[in-house]
Scaffold this motif. Structure first.
Motif, PDB file in Angstrom:
ATOM      1  N   CYS A  13       0.548  -1.367  -0.267  1.00 48.35           N
ATOM      2  CA  CYS A  13       0.095   0.276  -0.424  1.00 48.35           C
ATOM      3  C   CYS A  13       1.086   1.287  -0.004  1.00 48.35           C
ATOM      4  N   PHE A  14       0.202   1.686  -1.570  1.00 52.85           N
ATOM      5  CA  PHE A  14       1.578   3.263  -1.045  1.00 52.85           C
ATOM      6  C   PHE A  14       1.110   5.224  -1.550  1.00 52.85           C
ATOM      7  N   THR A  15       1.770   5.334  -0.668  1.00 57.13           N
ATOM      8  CA  THR A  15       0.912   7.260  -1.419  1.00 57.13           C
ATOM      9  C   THR A  15       2.847   7.725  -1.264  1.00 57.13           C
ATOM     10  N   ALA A  16       3.224   8.375  -2.141  1.00 59.02           N
ATOM     11  CA  ALA A  16       4.114   9.257  -2.031  1.00 59.02           C
ATOM     12  C   ALA A  16       3.764  10.721  -1.991  1.00 59.02           C
ATOM     13  N   VAL A  17       4.817  10.951  -1.560  1.00 56.32           N
ATOM     14  CA  VAL A  17       5.316  12.283  -0.312  1.00 56.32           C
ATOM     15  C   VAL A  17       5.857  13.195  -2.085  1.00 56.32           C
ATOM     16  N   PHE A  18       5.452  14.290  -2.223  1.00 57.81           N
ATOM     17  CA  PHE A  18       5.897  14.691  -3.306  1.00 57.81           C
ATOM     18  C   PHE A  18       6.613  15.868  -3.305  1.00 57.81           C
ATOM     19  N   LEU A  19       8.063  16.014  -2.711  1.00 54.22           N
ATOM     20  CA  LEU A  19       8.181  17.002  -2.215  1.00 54.22           C
ATOM     21  C   LEU A  19       9.092  18.027  -2.729  1.00 54.22           C
ATOM     22  N   PHE A  20       9.523  18.006  -4.100  1.00 54.11           N
ATOM     23  CA  PHE A  20       9.921  18.721  -4.867  1.00 54.11           C
ATOM     24  C   PHE A  20      10.362  17.940  -5.815  1.00 54.11           C
ATOM     25  N   PHE A  56      14.420   9.846  -4.337  1.00 54.40           N
ATOM     26  CA  PHE A  56      14.151   8.977  -3.020  1.00 54.40           C
ATOM     27  C   PHE A  56      13.270   9.426  -2.108  1.00 54.40           C
ATOM     28  N   ILE A  57      14.082  11.060  -2.004  1.00 54.29           N
ATOM     29  CA  ILE A  57      12.757  12.053  -1.157  1.00 54.29           C
ATOM     30  C   ILE A  57      11.447  12.412  -1.611  1.00 54.29           C
ATOM     31  N   ASN A  58      11.488  11.708  -3.131  1.00 55.02           N
ATOM     32  CA  ASN A  58       9.673  12.628  -3.760  1.00 55.02           C
ATOM     33  C   ASN A  58       9.296  11.199  -4.451  1.00 55.02           C
ATOM     34  N   ASN A  59       9.642  10.581  -3.528  1.00 54.44           N
ATOM     35  CA  ASN A  59       8.579   9.339  -4.043  1.00 54.44           C
ATOM     36  C   ASN A  59       8.588   8.563  -2.073  1.00 54.44           C
ATOM     37  N   GLN A  60       8.877   9.353  -1.026  1.00 54.73           N
ATOM     38  CA  GLN A  60       8.927   9.008   0.287  1.00 54.73           C
ATOM     39  C   GLN A  60       7.795   8.456   0.501  1.00 54.73           C
ATOM     40  N   ARG A  61       7.632   7.149   0.938  1.00 53.52           N
ATOM     41  CA  ARG A  61       6.166   7.033   1.354  1.00 53.52           C
ATOM     42  C   ARG A  61       5.293   7.491   2.441  1.00 53.52           C
ATOM     43  N   ASN A  62       4.417   7.780   2.804  1.00 55.36           N
ATOM     44  CA  ASN A  62       3.209   8.936   3.378  1.00 55.36           C
ATOM     45  C   ASN A  62       3.390   8.369   5.559  1.00 55.36           C
ATOM     46  N   ASP A  63       4.204   7.019   6.063  1.00 54.27           N
ATOM     47  CA  ASP A  63       4.564   6.275   6.900  1.00 54.27           C
ATOM     48  C   ASP A  63       6.171   7.077   7.107  1.00 54.27           C
ATOM     49  N   GLY A  64       6.743   7.498   6.108  1.00 58.82           N
ATOM     50  CA  GLY A  64       8.417   7.920   6.432  1.00 58.82           C
ATOM     51  C   GLY A  64       9.111   6.498   5.226  1.00 58.82           C
ATOM     52  N   ASP A  94      21.391  26.619  -1.456  1.00 55.52           N
ATOM     53  CA  ASP A  94      20.188  27.104  -1.410  1.00 55.52           C
ATOM     54  C   ASP A  94      18.913  26.261  -0.663  1.00 55.52           C
ATOM     55  N   LYS A  95      18.416  27.025  -0.245  1.00 56.32           N
ATOM     56  CA  LYS A  95      17.828  26.670   1.655  1.00 56.32           C
ATOM     57  C   LYS A  95      16.424  26.067   1.045  1.00 56.32           C
ATOM     58  N   GLU A  96      15.236  26.177   0.002  1.00 57.78           N
ATOM     59  CA  GLU A  96      14.574  25.102   0.009  1.00 57.78           C
ATOM     60  C   GLU A  96      14.452  23.748  -0.288  1.00 57.78           C
ATOM     61  N   TYR A  97      15.547  23.666  -0.955  1.00 60.77           N
ATOM     62  CA  TYR A  97      16.502  22.608  -1.657  1.00 60.77           C
ATOM     63  C   TYR A  97      16.350  22.031   0.312  1.00 60.77           C
ATOM     64  N   LEU A  98      17.546  22.862   1.009  1.00 61.30           N
ATOM     65  CA  LEU A  98      17.695  22.107   2.302  1.00 61.30           C
ATOM     66  C   LEU A  98      16.259  21.697   3.647  1.00 61.30           C
ATOM     67  N   GLY A  99      15.139  22.396   3.222  1.00 60.40           N
ATOM     68  CA  GLY A  99      14.280  22.399   3.801  1.00 60.40           C
ATOM     69  C   GLY A  99      13.062  21.055   3.291  1.00 60.40           C
ATOM     70  N   ALA A 100      13.533  20.551   2.193  1.00 57.12           N
ATOM     71  CA  ALA A 100      12.961  18.890   1.791  1.00 57.12           C
ATOM     72  C   ALA A 100      13.605  17.805   3.102  1.00 57.12           C
ATOM     73  N   ILE A 101      14.787  18.512   2.090  1.00 57.22           N
ATOM     74  CA  ILE A 101      15.451  17.075   2.472  1.00 57.22           C
ATOM     75  C   ILE A 101      15.345  17.073   4.113  1.00 57.22           C
ATOM     76  N   TYR A 102      15.191  17.993   4.973  1.00 58.51           N
ATOM     77  CA  TYR A 102      14.728  18.185   6.428  1.00 58.51           C
ATOM     78  C   TYR A 102      13.719  17.513   7.091  1.00 58.51           C
ATOM     79  N   ASN A 103      12.787  17.830   5.631  1.00 55.58           N
ATOM     80  CA  ASN A 103      11.465  17.650   6.041  1.00 55.58           C
ATOM     81  C   ASN A 103      11.753  15.694   6.133  1.00 55.58           C
ATOM     82  N   ALA A 104      12.113  15.035   4.936  1.00 58.15           N
ATOM     83  CA  ALA A 104      12.374  13.717   4.480  1.00 58.15           C
ATOM     84  C   ALA A 104      12.985  13.207   5.241  1.00 58.15           C
ATOM     85  N   LEU A 105      13.798  13.396   6.398  1.00 61.72           N
ATOM     86  CA  LEU A 105      14.780  12.559   7.491  1.00 61.72           C
ATOM     87  C   LEU A 105      14.350  12.617   8.736  1.00 61.72           C
TER      88      LEU A 105
END
Length: 597
Positions: free
Chosen positions: A12-19, A120-128, A180-191
């Motif tokens: 069961c999969f739901t992707a998180v589209f970070l950027f 990888f981080i654009n396709n993170q599952r919604n459970d992390g 790039d701070k927006e890139y950094l924010g996406a990394i932060y959320n994924a980790l």
């Protein structure tokens, strides 16, 4: 690592589209999407490239072969992603290899580095959970059956963790992307989400230590110690089997060693929290101390629970929480993540890494200590003994994390010396004969060779510092690294290295050291990267500075002298200690475990 026989289930999969690198291609998700257009990223990219020249035909042929084979591993996956695959027998991208590999390739193509993180981080599952492997469904040569993304062009394999070698490379890339701070924010959320996933599901007995549930959670295919473990264990419920049949031989049934208390998974969490603390410090979000405390909690637990002081190494605990009698190279992985203290790393390097009976075999970096009861010298994708190209790749950052630059040079000379004779870039090496096995064009070995070039005869950037490295060679050489509008170059001629910024000389120095500067060429320090002490003369803007530079010493300038600022031990060649330090583990609780083989 991987195998074309893989246990699979519908996930069961739901992707998180970070950027995304393109506003034209959206992802089918059940969650909100943040889309950053291609123009946004391209305006921030730096043009990159490397040039190495030398009349030394052996080195030049090796470098050129690695360059030409590396580019063959760059594959178009979808309109949004052009990535560097692992290569050799492995035509996909794995979480254990390709974020790290992609960022290493940023020296040559920063777009590839970014896509190897984004995919990888654009396709993170919604459970992390992050996919352990992503593949192009148009080249599904292993006949995988997984959830898809990008209108069905990407397959996302979540059945095994494989290994999180993403956090540190992703942060390293931030500096190459002009902060790039927006890139950094996406990394932060994924980790943050991935770390939450680990602690929600992977500590089934709630003892504060994360667990391996299958062989491929650590990416260690066919590991003999895991013979009776599942190949993979999908889902979020821990295995509780009393017996388990090896998938390659259903008649071979033995004791299941998992869930196993794991130094690897603890390392995944530590790497997330360590980088989250660093990002918090950069962004001033008020959570630096919070994440640093959480990272320290992981390393304390590892030291208290997995580190055996008298053996100076981490060991695993099996499903009954007894320490397992096997000394594994995974301690090097822990150094990559940064979980060891300085003294712990110094001890592991001295007593184990450089020990010819354990990891320093004629072709070094065995996967299991060579004198270990679970060591097996088996060819072709087997983590039971033979040195792996992937370990050579990880060892660079692992050892540099603790200031052991001279050992990096020792390892690099071994690897380059072997591969230069064959020009084959294979997955494994026989530890005694150095015979290679596996397919050619294996990416981790290719990138390892190129990285060791930069460490011994070249230039590399780390955060906002530039390392100009120059071991002495009989033949001259020149290595140039372009980063945007700037070109950093080191040359060696007659045992003198010179550093240049945009063709303007910024220093001249005795070879055998690394001269570290800022991005504009301002002096920072000198590091001892050779296995010999060097009497060094350093000239900057016409002013001469002198001093002795020891292996693994770090020196600053004071009153025209090179003054020791910091030094870590250099214990090569190996000297046998007066007390026993081997794989046999004494367990405080009263017993050691020896798995059936």
């Amino acid at each position: 690592m991987k195998c074309n026989v893989v246990r699979k289930i519908k996930t069961c999969f739901t992707a998180v589209f970070l950027f995304s690198a393109s506003c034209c291609f959206a992802q089918n998700t059940g969650l909100g999407s943040q889309i950053l257009p291609a123009k946004y990223f391209k305006s921030k990219f730096r043009e990159t490239g490397v040039i190495f020249t030398s009349p030394d035909t052996v080195l030049k042929k090796l470098f050129d072969a690695a360059e030409s084979k590396a580019i063959k591993n760059v594959h178009y996956f979808s309109p949004a992603y052009t990535v560097m695959v692992e290569g050799g027998e492995y035509p996909f991208v794995w979480l254990e290899t390709q974020p790290m590999g992609g960022v290493m390739y940023a020296k040559r193509d920063i777009n590839i580095a970014l896509d190897n993180i984004r995919i990888f981080i654009n396709n993170q599952r919604n459970d992390g959970l992050l996919a352990g492997m992503v593949y192009n469904t148009g080249n599904n040569v292993w006949n995988m059956h997984d959830p898809t993304a990008e209108d069905g062009t990407l397959g996302l394999h979540f059945d095994a963790l494989q290994g999180l070698y993403l956090a540190q490379p992703a942060l390293e890339l931030y500096y190459l992307l002009n902060h790039d701070k927006e890139y950094l924010g996406a990394i932060y959320n994924a980790l943050e989400k991935y770390d939450n996933y680990l602690w929600k599901y992977r500590d089934s007995d709630k003892d504060g230590c994360l667990e391996t549930w299958g062989m491929t959670d650590n990416g260690e295919d066919h590991l003999e110690r895991f013979r009776y473990a599942p190949w993979a264990w999908p889902g979020n419920i821990a295995p509780k089997l009393e017996k388990f049949a090896n998938i390659s031989d259903a008649s071979d049934v033995g004791d299941c060693p998992v869930p196993e208390e794991s130094m690897d998974l603890m390392g995944y969490s530590y790497s997330c929290r360590d980088v989250l603390a660093k990002i918090s410090a950069i962004t001033n979000n008020g959570k630096r101390d919070y994440w640093r405390d959480k990272a320290n909690a992981v390393s304390r637990k590892m030291k208290d629970y997995l580190w055996v002081p008298e053996k100076k190494a981490y060991f695993y605990r099996n499903r009954e929480n007894n320490l397992v009698n096997s000394l594994a190279h995974n301690n090097i992985r822990c150094m990559y993540f940064g979980t060891m203290s300085q003294s712990m790393a110094d001890d592991f390097i001295r007593y184990h890494l450089l020990n010819p009976d354990e990891f320093w075999t004629p072709m070094p970096l065995t996967s299991i200590a060579a004198n270990d009861p679970y060591f097996r010298n088996i060819k072709n994708n087997n983590w039971s003994g033979q040195p792996q190209g992937l370990t050579y790749q990880r060892a660079i950052r692992a050892i540099e994390n603790y200031g052991h630059y001279a050992e990096v040079s020792l390892i690099g000379k071994k690897l380059l010396g072997k591969v230069s004779k064959t020009l084959l870039f294979t997955q494994q090496f026989d530890p005694y004969t150095s015979e290679q096995n596996g397919s050619d064009n294996y990416g981790p070995t290719i990138l390892s060779v190129l990285e060791y070039f930069s460490r011994m005869y070249g230039v590399y950037l780390e955060n906002d510092e530039v390392h100009f490295n120059g071991l002495p060679l009989k033949e001259n050489y020149s290595y140039s690294q372009r980063m945007g509008n700037d070109v950093y170059k080191t040359t060696q001629e007659n045992t003198i290295i010179k550093g240049y910024l945009n063709d303007i000389e910024i220093f001249a120095c005795t070879a055998g050291v690394s001269v570290v500067t800022g991005l504009k060429g301002e002096f920072v320090r000198v590091n001892g990267i050779d296995s010999l002490a060097r009497q060094v003369t350093l000239v900057i803007k016409g002013i001469t500075h002198k001093g002795e530079v020891l292996p693994n010493g770090s020196y600053v300038l004071r009153d025209s002298k090179l003054v020791l600022d910091k030094k870590v031990p250099f214990d090569y060649p190996y000297k046998k200690p007066d007390f026993p330090v081997g794989p046999k583990v004494a367990v405080p609780a009263g017993k050691t475990v020896e798995l059936k083989l």
